[in-house]
Design a protein around this motif. Structure first.
Motif, PDB file in Angstrom:
ATOM      1  N   PHE A 152       2.682   5.167   2.067  1.00 16.60           N
ATOM      2  CA  PHE A 152       3.632   6.155   2.703  1.00 16.60           C
ATOM      3  C   PHE A 152       5.012   5.141   2.591  1.00 16.60           C
ATOM      4  O   PHE A 152       4.801   3.802   2.485  1.00 16.60           O
ATOM      5  N   ARG A 201      -4.849   9.276   9.438  1.00 15.43           N
ATOM      6  CA  ARG A 201      -5.479  10.730   9.626  1.00 15.43           C
ATOM      7  C   ARG A 201      -6.951  10.803   9.319  1.00 15.43           C
ATOM      8  O   ARG A 201      -7.572  11.290   8.472  1.00 15.43           O
ATOM      9  N   GLN A 222       3.555   1.855  17.292  1.00 15.12           N
ATOM     10  CA  GLN A 222       3.260   2.869  16.062  1.00 15.12           C
ATOM     11  C   GLN A 222       2.835   2.243  14.783  1.00 15.12           C
ATOM     12  O   GLN A 222       2.750   1.151  14.792  1.00 15.12           O
ATOM     13  N   GLY A 223       2.253   3.048  14.002  1.00 18.55           N
ATOM     14  CA  GLY A 223       1.885   2.571  12.541  1.00 18.55           C
ATOM     15  C   GLY A 223       2.722   1.541  11.875  1.00 18.55           C
ATOM     16  O   GLY A 223       1.951   0.585  11.539  1.00 18.55           O
ATOM     17  N   THR A 234       7.409  17.046  11.071  1.00 20.98           N
ATOM     18  CA  THR A 234       6.392  16.224  11.093  1.00 20.98           C
ATOM     19  C   THR A 234       5.140  16.400  12.061  1.00 20.98           C
ATOM     20  O   THR A 234       5.367  17.019  12.873  1.00 20.98           O
ATOM     21  N   GLU A 279       1.895  -2.430  10.421  1.00 16.92           N
ATOM     22  CA  GLU A 279       2.237  -2.557   8.793  1.00 16.92           C
ATOM     23  C   GLU A 279       3.178  -3.998   8.909  1.00 16.92           C
ATOM     24  O   GLU A 279       2.912  -4.567   7.980  1.00 16.92           O
ATOM     25  N   SER A 285      -1.522   4.687  12.669  1.00 13.43           N
ATOM     26  CA  SER A 285      -0.292   5.379  13.677  1.00 13.43           C
ATOM     27  C   SER A 285      -1.345   6.321  14.336  1.00 13.43           C
ATOM     28  O   SER A 285      -1.857   7.534  14.073  1.00 13.43           O
TER      29      SER A 285
END
Ligand code: F0G
Length: 450
Positions: A123, A217, A98-99, A49, A103, A254
């Motif tokens: 995702f 990203r 974190q992401g 990752t 969510e 994230s």
């Protein structure tokens, strides 16, 4: 000069260790042919990752030392808030660990039985968090985004016609939010154009729907826009990033990707009512609104990371070095998702292992082959990850590139290893599952080689 170099020099090194083929054989067997169960110290090049695996800069490490560990109102929090406000224009910023924590909060507020959330491609944690609330997650990426060989500059685009069709089929009232993932990780790390974001925004306006970005990203996406979208070449990355965020009503992020940190996330919101509700949930499970489950030093490193990520020299090196890996693999005859994505190269495992049917996991066979042959760790994105009910359209193996971690010679080693493996591909063997958990089986399933 045409050579694009790593725009940094190395101040701290971390040794990596080669294992013998015999050692790797027994490590693989002991791990049930699942590389998630292999110890990281037994991996030579780890491409599992690009999330949380990046190298921090000297300024980020200095920030770690500066971190203010006050429970409420830490200086480090204001530092992060200022930087993120400056980059994204969002007034309301919630820190999370974190992401997926962002969510979880978002979909606890917006999800629920009977709701449908469209995205280009969700995702897996986004999908899981939506479905956990009883809502349905649907993928509406353009058709080009589903074919590994089609070259399209913005293969991550969400298809506006498919979105309109979904809205007229089920009604706008069933759709609590439209998501767009930039770049589209599950679809090969492919970018989304500004033109597409505008088109989706227009549809959302027409039906009074909020638009959220999954912006893990965002800087890589902005770089692709600068390179590929007509009329964008002379704009700065910051301007493009700002325009992307200006089109959205919110974002989940994230920070383990383009935040250049090892842990951290954000939830960006505009609606004051949503902020009020999200703050409550944040306090319930993450922490107070000025730290959200992170230490002050993490906030400080994040602030600096978001500042560094939009640097044009960095982004040029980043996207070019991923492209370099992809081009060399194509030259060796290995089919990848074309064109190369931003953070990863996705190998078409159906093409690599035509002798292994999806039910025997060609992607997993290739992942095992890469570890056995060269100590490289990658991840299967195919029938193991998504094929519990029916085989997914593509059997992929992702080589994700950690940020600022590996040099060109590491990548040359990966190219050589995979090219050699491709020559001996008829020796790769399919697998069958020996044991698996009820969900997210790729993490812990155990296999047997056929
Ligand atoms: N959204 C996207 C597009 C992601 O790629 C990820 C994570 C998340 C959300 C969740 O973020 O891990 O911080 O909770 N992707 C990693 C990967 C795990 O390997 O692609 P997280």
């Amino acid at each position: 000069m045409n050579t694009i170099i790593e725009p940094f020099r190395i101040k701290v090194v971390e040794p990596i260790r080669m294992t013998t083929p015999e050692q790797r054989e027994s490590i693989l067997a002991a791990a049930g042919y699942n590389v998630f169960l292999v110890r990281a110290e037994d991996v030579l090049i780890d491409l599992l990752t690009d999330s949380g695996t990046g190298a921090m800069s000297s300024l980020q490490w200095a920030g770690v030392m500066r971190g203010d560990e006050s429970y409420a109102g830490a200086k480090s929090w204001y530092e992060l808030q200022d930087r993120v406000q400056e980059i994204t224009g969002f007034a309301h910023i919630l820190p999370t660990h974190q992401g997926r924590a962002s969510e979880r909060i978002l979909f606890e507020l917006l999800g629920g039985e009977g709701k449908v959330v469209p995205n280009n491609n969700h995702f897996d944690t986004t999908r899981a968090n939506i479905e956990h609330t009883g809502a349905k997650a649907v993928d509406l990426v353009i058709d080009e985004g589903k074919d590994p060989k089609t070259r399209h500059p913005f293969k991550g685009n969400l298809d506006p016609a498919k979105l309109e069709a979904l809205i007229s089929e089920i009604g706008a009232d069933k759709i609590p939010v439209v998501m767009v993932t930039v770049t589209n990780n599950s679809g090969g790390g492919q970018p989304v154009s500004l033109e597409n974001l505008h088109a989706i925004r227009d549809i959302c306006n027409k039906h009074e729907l909020p638009l959220f970005l999954d912006a893990c990203r965002f800087a890589e996406n902005a770089w692709f826009i600068k390179q590929r979208e007509p009329g964008q070449q002379d704009r700065s990355v910051r301007e493009i990033v700002r325009q992307m965020f200006d089109l959205a009503d919110g974002a989940t992020i994230s920070a383990k990707k383009d935040g250049l940190v090892n842990i951290g996330g954000l939830l960006l919101l505009r609606s004051p009512e949503l902020v009020r509700q999200a703050d409550e949930l944040l306090i319930l499970t993450e922490g107070f609104v000025t730290y959200g489950g992170l230490a002050g030093r993490d906030l400080e490193a994040m602030a600096q990371g978001f500042d560094e990520i939009t640097d044009a020299d960095y982004l040029q090196y980043r996207v070019r070095s991923t492209e370099y890996l992809g081009e060399k693999l194509l030259t060796a005859g290995v089919q990848i998702v074309e064109p190369p994505g931003g953070h990863a190269i996705y190998i078409d495992a159906k093409h690599f292992c035509p002798h292994i049917p999806p039910r025997h996991f060609p992607g997993q066979a290739l992942v095992c082959g890469m570890y056995r042959h060269a100590g490289i760790r990658a991840v299967e994105i195919g029938s193991v990850m998504f094929g519990k009910e029916k085989a997914p359209p593509m059997e992929l193996v992702r080589l994700a590139i950690p940020r600022r971690v590996y040099t060109q010679s590491h990548i040359d080693y990966v190219i050589e290893a995979i090219s050699e493996l491709f020559e001996q591909r008829d020796q790769l063997r399919g697998l069958e599952i020996v044991s698996e958990p009820p969900s997210l089986r790729h993490f812990t399933a155990r296999f047997r080689e056929l």
